[in-house]
Design an enzyme around this catalytic site. Structure first.
Site, mmCIF file in Angstrom:
data_model
loop_
_atom_site.group_PDB
_atom_site.id
_atom_site.type_symbol
_atom_site.label_atom_id
_atom_site.label_comp_id
_atom_site.label_asym_id
_atom_site.label_seq_id
_atom_site.Cartn_x
_atom_site.Cartn_y
_atom_site.Cartn_z
ATOM 1 N N GLU A 290 0.828 -1.209 0.000
ATOM 2 C CA GLU A 290 0.000 0.000 0.000
ATOM 3 C C GLU A 290 0.864 1.261 0.000
ATOM 4 O O GLU A 290 0.443 2.307 -0.466
ATOM 5 C CB GLU A 290 -0.910 -0.017 1.237
ATOM 6 C CG GLU A 290 -2.351 0.295 0.901
ATOM 7 C CD GLU A 290 -3.303 0.076 2.073
ATOM 8 O OE1 GLU A 290 -4.316 -0.575 1.857
ATOM 9 O OE2 GLU A 290 -3.023 0.555 3.189
ATOM 10 N N HIS A 311 7.629 -26.950 -1.066
ATOM 11 C CA HIS A 311 7.022 -28.085 -1.770
ATOM 12 C C HIS A 311 5.919 -27.627 -2.715
ATOM 13 O O HIS A 311 5.134 -28.431 -3.198
ATOM 14 C CB HIS A 311 6.492 -29.095 -0.750
ATOM 15 C CG HIS A 311 7.594 -29.663 0.094
ATOM 16 N ND1 HIS A 311 8.106 -30.921 -0.076
ATOM 17 C CD2 HIS A 311 8.322 -29.102 1.097
ATOM 18 C CE1 HIS A 311 9.082 -31.137 0.780
ATOM 19 N NE2 HIS A 311 9.237 -30.037 1.521
ATOM 20 N N LYS A 425 -14.231 0.520 -3.930
ATOM 21 C CA LYS A 425 -15.324 0.970 -3.048
ATOM 22 C C LYS A 425 -16.345 1.762 -3.848
ATOM 23 O O LYS A 425 -17.551 1.573 -3.692
ATOM 24 C CB LYS A 425 -14.771 1.878 -1.936
ATOM 25 C CG LYS A 425 -13.906 1.166 -0.925
ATOM 26 C CD LYS A 425 -13.537 2.122 0.197
ATOM 27 C CE LYS A 425 -12.419 1.561 1.036
ATOM 28 N NZ LYS A 425 -11.828 2.536 1.929
HETATM 29 O O1 PA5 Z 1 -3.582 1.245 5.941
HETATM 30 C C1 PA5 Z 1 -4.691 1.709 5.765
HETATM 31 O O2 PA5 Z 1 -4.891 2.916 5.881
HETATM 32 C C2 PA5 Z 1 -5.867 0.817 5.423
HETATM 33 O O3 PA5 Z 1 -5.523 -0.506 5.315
HETATM 34 C C3 PA5 Z 1 -6.938 0.937 6.476
HETATM 35 O O4 PA5 Z 1 -6.392 0.578 7.705
HETATM 36 C C4 PA5 Z 1 -8.141 0.082 6.151
HETATM 37 O O5 PA5 Z 1 -8.625 0.403 4.890
HETATM 38 C C5 PA5 Z 1 -9.220 0.243 7.190
HETATM 39 O O6 PA5 Z 1 -9.616 1.568 7.273
HETATM 40 P P1 PA5 Z 1 -10.381 2.087 8.542
HETATM 41 O O7 PA5 Z 1 -9.489 1.909 9.709
HETATM 42 O O8 PA5 Z 1 -10.656 3.537 8.254
HETATM 43 O O9 PA5 Z 1 -11.641 1.277 8.672
#
Ligand code: PA5
Length: 451
Positions: A290, A311, A425
Site C-alpha cells: 500500500e 514443496h 469501493k
Molecule cells: O492502511 C490503511 O490505511 C488501510 O488498510 C486501512 O487501515 C483500512 O482500509 C481500514 O480503514 P479504517 O481503519 O478507516 O476502517
C-alpha cells in the site's frame, strides 16, 4: 548470541554494482532526514515515526486495565477491523501465541477471533453460531469509522452481544478505536457510551500497530505490550538519521530493495521458517504494497512459509522468471527444545539425525535453501531475530515501518497515502445504489449493459 535484530545484505549484492550502493546510501540518509524533518511527501502522516518513544507508562497502564476487564469477563474477544486496523494485532498475536492455543479447553486468556476483514456471509454466520454459546466482547477498530466491511460485522455482532448479554454488558464489553471527532463508529461510541481510544489523524492504518489499534488486542491476548514497545524504541534509536548508514538497518534494507528493484527484481518474497510468522508477512505485504504500489511503480510484496511452500512455490522460486529477490526472516533460538528420537529399527532412515534438535534440521533447510536460491540467481537478504519474543517482534515491526518510509522516498512516491484503495469501493457503492452514488450507479450500469 546476538541480542538484537541483525540485517545481512551481502548475499544480495553479488548481483549489483558497488557504485549503485554508494549513490543510494547518500539518498537513503537524505530520505531518513527528510522523514525526521517532515519535509517529504505525505508529511502529515508521520505520527508513527516517534510513536514508540512517546508512549507513556500511564497510556500502557490504561490499555492494560481495559485488557484486564476483557480478559476477566470474556471467553472470546472479536477484533473487528480490516487492513491496517487488524493486521498488526494479528501479526503479533500469532507470532507470540501458542500455535494450538485455540484448541485449549482451559484458557487463561480469551480466544481472539477476527471479523470485518471480509464480507463473507458464511464466515459471519459461522462466527455468530460459535458466539451463541460464548461470553464475548468486541474491540471495533476503524480510523475512518465508515469502512463497509467492519461496519457490517459491528452491526451484526454488537446486536448479538446486546441480545445475549444485555445492554449494560455490551457497554462494558465493547471497546471502540476510531477517530477523535468523525465517522459512524465515533458517533455510535458517543451515543452508546463505549470505552474508546483515539487513532491520531497523523497515523495511517498500516503504521498503527504501536497505537491502541495494535496494543489493545495484543494486551487482551496476554502479551507483554511494554516489552513490545521497548523493542520498538530500541529500533527507533538504531534507525535515527544520526546513525551512520553502516549501522542503520532501516537505511540498508531500503537501499538494498531499491537497488534490486532497479536491477529488474520487481518482486520481493518475504520468507519465514516458522508458521507463527505467517501473519507478520501479511502485515508486511500491506505495509509495503500500500505504501509503494502507486504511480505504476513499486516492488510487488509476496510471501511464503518455508519449508511448507518449498514443496509448492519452491520450484518457481528456484527456476521461474528471474524477477525476484528474497528477504528471509531467521529466528536464531527456538523457545523450546525438541530432539528427534533414536529408533533401533530405523525403518524411516532418520537415525542420521537422531538426538539432534528439530531446529538444527530447520536451520540446515534454511541455509540449503538460501544457497540453492543464490545458485538460482535469486538475491537474498536476511533478517535474524535472536528469538521470538515481544521485544524482538517490536524491533522487527518498527524496522519495517522505518525502512518503508525511507524506501518509499527513494522510489519517489508518497508512502503514506492509498488513493487506489478507493476504486473498488466506488464501484461497490454504485452497484449497491448507495445514496450519494447516483451518477456512478447510472454509469456503471450502462457499462455493464455494454459488456
Ligand atoms: O492502511 C490503511 O490505511 C488501510 O488498510 C486501512 O487501515 C483500512 O482500509 C481500514 O480503514 P479504517 O481503519 O478507516 O476502517
Amino acid at each position: 548470541m546476538n541480542k538484537e535484530l541483525q540485517l545481512s545484505t551481502d548475499k544480495a549484492y553479488t548481483f549489483v554494482a558497488e557504485s549503485a550502493i554508494e549513490t543510494y546510501k547518500n539518498r537513503a540518509e537524505a530520505a531518513n532526514q527528510a522523514l525526521h524533518d517532515g519535509k517529504g511527501k505525505g508529511n502529515d502522516f508521520l505520527g508513527w515515526l516517534r510513536l514508540p518513544g512517546e508512549i507513556s507508562e500511564a497510556h500502557l497502564a490504561d490499555i492494560e486495565t481495559t485488557a484486564a476487564l476483557l480478559r476477566r469477563e470474556c471467553e472470546v474477544v472479536v477484533v473487528i477491523g480490516i487492513g491496517g486496523s487488524y493486521l498488526g494485532a494479528k501479526a503479533v498475536i500469532d507470532a507470540l501465541s501458542n500455535t494450538f492455543d485455540w484448541l485449549q479447553t482451559k484458557r487463561t486468556t480469551p480466544a481472539i477471533v477476527y471479523a470485518g476483514q471480509n464480507i463473507s456471509e458464511d464466515y459471519l454466520f459461522e462466527l455468530q453460531e460459535l458466539l451463541k454459546t460464548k461470553r464475548f466482547g468486541i474491540i471495533s477498530i476503524s480510523k475512518s469509522g465508515t469502512t463497509t466491511e467492519p461496519a457490517i460485522a459491528f452491526r451484526l455482532l454488537s446486536k448479538q452481544l446486546e441480545e445475549q448479554q444485555g445492554t449494560d454488558a455490551a457497554r462494558r464489553l465493547i471497546v471502540a478505536i476510531t477517530d477523535k471527532a468523525r465517522g459512524a463508529l465515533h458517533t455510535l461510541t458517543k451515543l452508546r457510551g463505549y470505552k474508546s481510544y483515539v487513532i491520531e489523524d497523523n497515523i495511517g492504518g498500516r503504521f498503527s500497530v504501536f497505537s491502541p489499534v495494535g496494543l489493545l488486542p495484543i494486551a487482551v491476548a496476554g502479551h507483554d505490550i511494554k516489552a513490545l514497545v521497548q523493542g520498538a524504541v530500541r529500533m527507533q534509536t538504531r534507525c535515527e538519521p544520526a546513525v551512520p548508514y553502516g549501522q542503520n538497518p532501516a537505511c540498508q534494507y531500503a537501499v538494498a530493495r531499491n537497488i534490486l528493484y532497479n536491477a529488474g527484481k520487481k518482486i520481493e518474497i518475504l520468507v519465514n521458517f516458522h508458521p507463527k510468522l505467517h501473519c507478520l508477512a501479511e502485515w508486511w505485504k500491506q505495509l509495503y504494497g500500500e505504501s509503494e504500489g502507486k504511480e505504476h511503480k513499486g516492488i510487488f510484496p509476496a510471501a511464503v512459509d518455508f519449508t511448507t511452500d518449498l514443496h509448492s512455490m519452491g520450484q518457481w522460486i528456484q527456476q521461474g522468471e528471474r524477477t525476484i529477490f528474497e528477504t528471509m526472516i531467521s529466528v536464531a533460538q527456538p523457545n523450546y527444545e525438541k530432539r528427534i528420537p533414536f529408533d533401533a529399527d530405523n525403518l524411516d532412515g532418520l537415525n542420521f539425525i537422531a538426538q539432534r534438535r528439530v531446529d538444527e534440521v530447520n536451520k540446515m533447510a534454511e541455509l540449503g535453501t538460501m544457497l540453492a536460491h543464490l545458485d538460482g540467481e535469486v538475491p537474498c537478504l536476511k533478517i535474524t531475530l535472536p528469538q521470538l519474543n515481544a521485544g524482538y517482534i517490536g524491533e522487527l515491526l518498527y524496522f519495517f515501518e522505518k525502512a518503508c518510509g525511507i524506501s518509499g522516498y527513494l522510489l519517489d512516491v508518497n508512502p503514506f497515502d492509498q488513493p487506489g484503495v478507493e476504486a473498488y469501493k466506488k464501484n461497490m457503492f454504485a452497484l449497491l445504489d448507495k445514496p450519494g452514488f447516483e451518477e456512478a450507479s447510472k454509469a456503471i450500469k450502462a457499462q455493464l449493459s455494454e459488456v
